[in-house]
Design an enzyme around this catalytic site. Sequence first.
Site, PDB file in Angstrom:
ATOM      1  CD  GLN A  38      -2.899  -1.176   2.318  1.00  0.00           C
ATOM      2  OE1 GLN A  38      -2.558  -1.821   3.298  1.00  0.00           O
ATOM      3  NE2 GLN A  38      -4.045  -0.515   2.272  1.00  0.00           N
ATOM      4  CG  HIS A  58       0.817  -4.320 -13.386  1.00  0.00           C
ATOM      5  ND1 HIS A  58       2.044  -4.758 -12.941  1.00  0.00           N
ATOM      6  CD2 HIS A  58       0.675  -3.068 -12.887  1.00  0.00           C
ATOM      7  CE1 HIS A  58       2.621  -3.806 -12.210  1.00  0.00           C
ATOM      8  NE2 HIS A  58       1.803  -2.774 -12.162  1.00  0.00           N
ATOM      9  CG  ASP A  71       2.794   0.108 -10.916  1.00  0.00           C
ATOM     10  OD1 ASP A  71       2.467  -0.922 -10.291  1.00  0.00           O
ATOM     11  OD2 ASP A  71       2.676   0.229 -12.156  1.00  0.00           O
ATOM     12  NE  ARG A  96       0.196  -4.783  12.035  1.00  0.00           N
ATOM     13  CZ  ARG A  96      -0.897  -4.942  11.297  1.00  0.00           C
ATOM     14  NH1 ARG A  96      -1.842  -4.026  11.269  1.00  0.00           N
ATOM     15  NH2 ARG A  96      -1.071  -6.039  10.592  1.00  0.00           N
ATOM     16  CG  HIS A 142      -0.766  -6.163   5.323  1.00  0.00           C
ATOM     17  ND1 HIS A 142      -0.920  -5.492   6.513  1.00  0.00           N
ATOM     18  CD2 HIS A 142      -1.876  -5.860   4.603  1.00  0.00           C
ATOM     19  CE1 HIS A 142      -2.060  -4.818   6.515  1.00  0.00           C
ATOM     20  NE2 HIS A 142      -2.661  -5.017   5.363  1.00  0.00           N
ATOM     21  CG  ASN A 186      -3.248  -7.352   8.245  1.00  0.00           C
ATOM     22  OD1 ASN A 186      -3.434  -6.854   9.358  1.00  0.00           O
ATOM     23  ND2 ASN A 186      -3.978  -7.023   7.189  1.00  0.00           N
ATOM     24  CD  GLU A 187      -7.694  -6.982   8.393  1.00  0.00           C
ATOM     25  OE1 GLU A 187      -8.134  -7.069   7.234  1.00  0.00           O
ATOM     26  OE2 GLU A 187      -7.874  -5.993   9.106  1.00  0.00           O
ATOM     27  CG  ASN A 327      -6.065  -5.259  12.126  1.00  0.00           C
ATOM     28  OD1 ASN A 327      -5.243  -5.030  13.019  1.00  0.00           O
ATOM     29  ND2 ASN A 327      -5.715  -5.513  10.880  1.00  0.00           N
ATOM     30  CE1 TYR A 329      -9.321  -1.758  10.273  1.00  0.00           C
ATOM     31  CE2 TYR A 329      -9.652   0.574   9.833  1.00  0.00           C
ATOM     32  CZ  TYR A 329      -8.834  -0.537   9.837  1.00  0.00           C
ATOM     33  OH  TYR A 329      -7.539  -0.419   9.421  1.00  0.00           O
ATOM     34  CD  GLU A 396      -4.791  -2.676   9.827  1.00  0.00           C
ATOM     35  OE1 GLU A 396      -5.898  -2.419   9.301  1.00  0.00           O
ATOM     36  OE2 GLU A 396      -3.949  -3.434   9.326  1.00  0.00           O
TER      37      GLU A 396
HETATM   38  C1  GBH Z   1      -7.543  -3.348   7.055  1.00  0.00           C
HETATM   39  O1  GBH Z   1      -8.584  -4.192   6.754  1.00  0.00           O
HETATM   40  C2  GBH Z   1      -6.325  -3.752   6.293  1.00  0.00           C
HETATM   41  O2  GBH Z   1      -5.444  -4.484   7.094  1.00  0.00           O
HETATM   42  C3  GBH Z   1      -5.622  -2.594   5.639  1.00  0.00           C
HETATM   43  O3  GBH Z   1      -4.711  -3.066   4.694  1.00  0.00           O
HETATM   44  C4  GBH Z   1      -6.636  -1.660   5.044  1.00  0.00           C
HETATM   45  O4  GBH Z   1      -6.046  -0.651   4.298  1.00  0.00           O
HETATM   46  C5  GBH Z   1      -7.433  -1.081   6.173  1.00  0.00           C
HETATM   47  O5  GBH Z   1      -8.018  -2.079   6.930  1.00  0.00           O
HETATM   48  C6  GBH Z   1      -8.544  -0.143   5.744  1.00  0.00           C
HETATM   49  O6  GBH Z   1      -9.517  -0.834   5.022  1.00  0.00           O
HETATM   50  O7  GBH Z   1     -17.319  -7.240   2.869  1.00  0.00           O
HETATM   51  O8  GBH Z   1     -17.296  -5.146   1.638  1.00  0.00           O
HETATM   52  O9  GBH Z   1     -18.224  -5.239   3.867  1.00  0.00           O
HETATM   53  C7  GBH Z   1      -9.833  -3.738   7.176  1.00  0.00           C
HETATM   54  C8  GBH Z   1     -10.710  -4.891   7.327  1.00  0.00           C
HETATM   55  C9  GBH Z   1     -12.057  -4.387   5.422  1.00  0.00           C
HETATM   56  C10 GBH Z   1     -12.699  -5.913   7.168  1.00  0.00           C
HETATM   57  C11 GBH Z   1     -13.459  -4.405   4.910  1.00  0.00           C
HETATM   58  C12 GBH Z   1     -14.074  -5.882   6.687  1.00  0.00           C
HETATM   59  C13 GBH Z   1     -15.491  -5.646   4.936  1.00  0.00           C
HETATM   60  C14 GBH Z   1     -15.649  -5.413   3.487  1.00  0.00           C
HETATM   61  N1  GBH Z   1     -12.003  -4.711   6.838  1.00  0.00           N
HETATM   62  N2  GBH Z   1     -14.127  -5.624   5.298  1.00  0.00           N
HETATM   63  S1  GBH Z   1     -17.239  -5.789   2.925  1.00  0.00           S
END
Ligand code: GBH
Length: 490
Positions: A38, A58, A71, A96, A142, A186-187, A327, A329, A396
């Site tokens: 990223q 690509h 890129d 991190r 990741h 990661n995840e 993580n 959110y 996160e």
């Molecule tokens: C993280 O994932 C990542 O580790 C990181 O790379 C990323 O940039 C960051 O969060 C921000 O997104 O099925 O369409 O409802 C976040 C994890 C991403 C988990 C979205 C739940 C649901 C997508 N989340 N996901 S959806």
Amino acid sequence: MFYIHIFLLLLVQYSYGDVSQRVFPEGFKFGVATAAYQIEGAWNEDGKSENIWDHATHENPEWIDGKTNADVTCDSYHKFKEDVKLMKDLGVNFYRFSISWTRVLPDAVEGSKLNEKGVAYYNNLIDELIANGIEPYVTIFHWDTPQSLETHGGWLNDTIIDNYVYYARQLFISYGDRVKKWITFNEPQQICEQGYETAQKAPFLKLHGVGDYQCFHNVVRAHGKIYRIYDKEFRPVQGGEIGITADAVYAFPKTNSVSDQMAAEQFIEFYYGWFIHPIMIGNYPPIVIERVDELSKQEGRVTSRLPKFTEEEIDMIKGSSDFLGLNHYTTILATFGDPDSFPNPSHDRDCGVLTSRDPSWKPSAAPWLYEVPTGFYHLLLWIKEHYNNPRVIITETGWAGSGEELDDPDRVQYIRNYLSELLKAIYDDGCNVIGYTIWSLMDNFEWTYGYTNKFGLTYIDFEDPNRTRIPRTSYKVYQKIISTRRLISD
Ligand code: GBH
């Protein structure tokens, strides 16, 4: 009169002002996070080979918003010293970041040669961090699987386990003298479910209800294997810690009904317990085993879509995380759905839960991300209760905007409200949370959303060849939180 006044003041202090008076416990650490694909750019420089994200962006640019790719992105391959300076000024305790497998091992496989320039890049970054008093927290993987391994099935092929173990071992040998926190993966949900089931992430495969389980079975065995190797061979000399990071969406029942309460619990087991139960308790969660086995039978399959561990594997994986990387959110509402409303077979159907959002929750620029601070609090309690109060590092959390704005009150509010719930979980409930990380240090390439979702404490104009980093208001607020160790507002 005077006494009444004092009494009222105290009342306000306790009921309202309370949280801002709470100090983050001694030893509690603050950080920011990024990931190699990223932010680094330099996708084919100095001997780096192609990974699945280079390949997908690509070959099929139309899968990404604006047909963009990483890129160049933040160009951190060349600008990492600026990144470190930003973090130094921010005052974080740790950074991190992740290492790109194909940068250090272009041929990817067990026994292949290290790319000296790639190895040097991370040596320089780590040294720069340490010189500035910032601890490196390294994510080994990741999402950027080497493309050369993907052509052999990637995470669906169990030969990837030994290749991963070899790669991770090279990292301990090269950097373990200075890196004391390792995160194996990661995840897993995004690697396996989005990568091999729903095609929302590379390698964009749609192997509904099959690929996802096979993938994670390999991921978690690779995790367990490398944990045991670190524990036995490296920890005695290097003295660090190693764990895994999973993403957890919390679920509230849609109504107070018993059925919705069961749906919420089932959702968490299917979207979080799937990954963490084998590590904290042993084996997949009973409800996951039961349902996937039963539905597989109904589909007329001879074997379950959910692979089985051997007894040795269960023991190897159980207890294989020195801390739990979390993580988090957002939160959803859960209720059981008609089986026919899901693809058959699919992980969603196995779970059987329909998700929705409460209309009062504040949406972000990312369609999946709503602000629900109380969900964070309840998730921390859920983890405490289900896994015997493990040490948790929030690896996160963050908020998505969409514009160029430098003033970002919504992100500030999200951070403050979530931190306030975190303090509550620590002080009122004794949750063992030892660190907190904001995603992200700066705007970067947000996977299939390209550059349309911005998570940065720092703004970057991606048209600007210099990729100048400009701190937002949230950067200054976080700086203050870290320096005062409180949620005082201005
Ligand atoms: C993280 O994932 C990542 O580790 C990181 O790379 C990323 O940039 C960051 O969060 C921000 O997104 O099925 O369409 O409802 C976040 C994890 C991403 C988990 C979205 C739940 C649901 C997508 N989340 N996901 S959806």
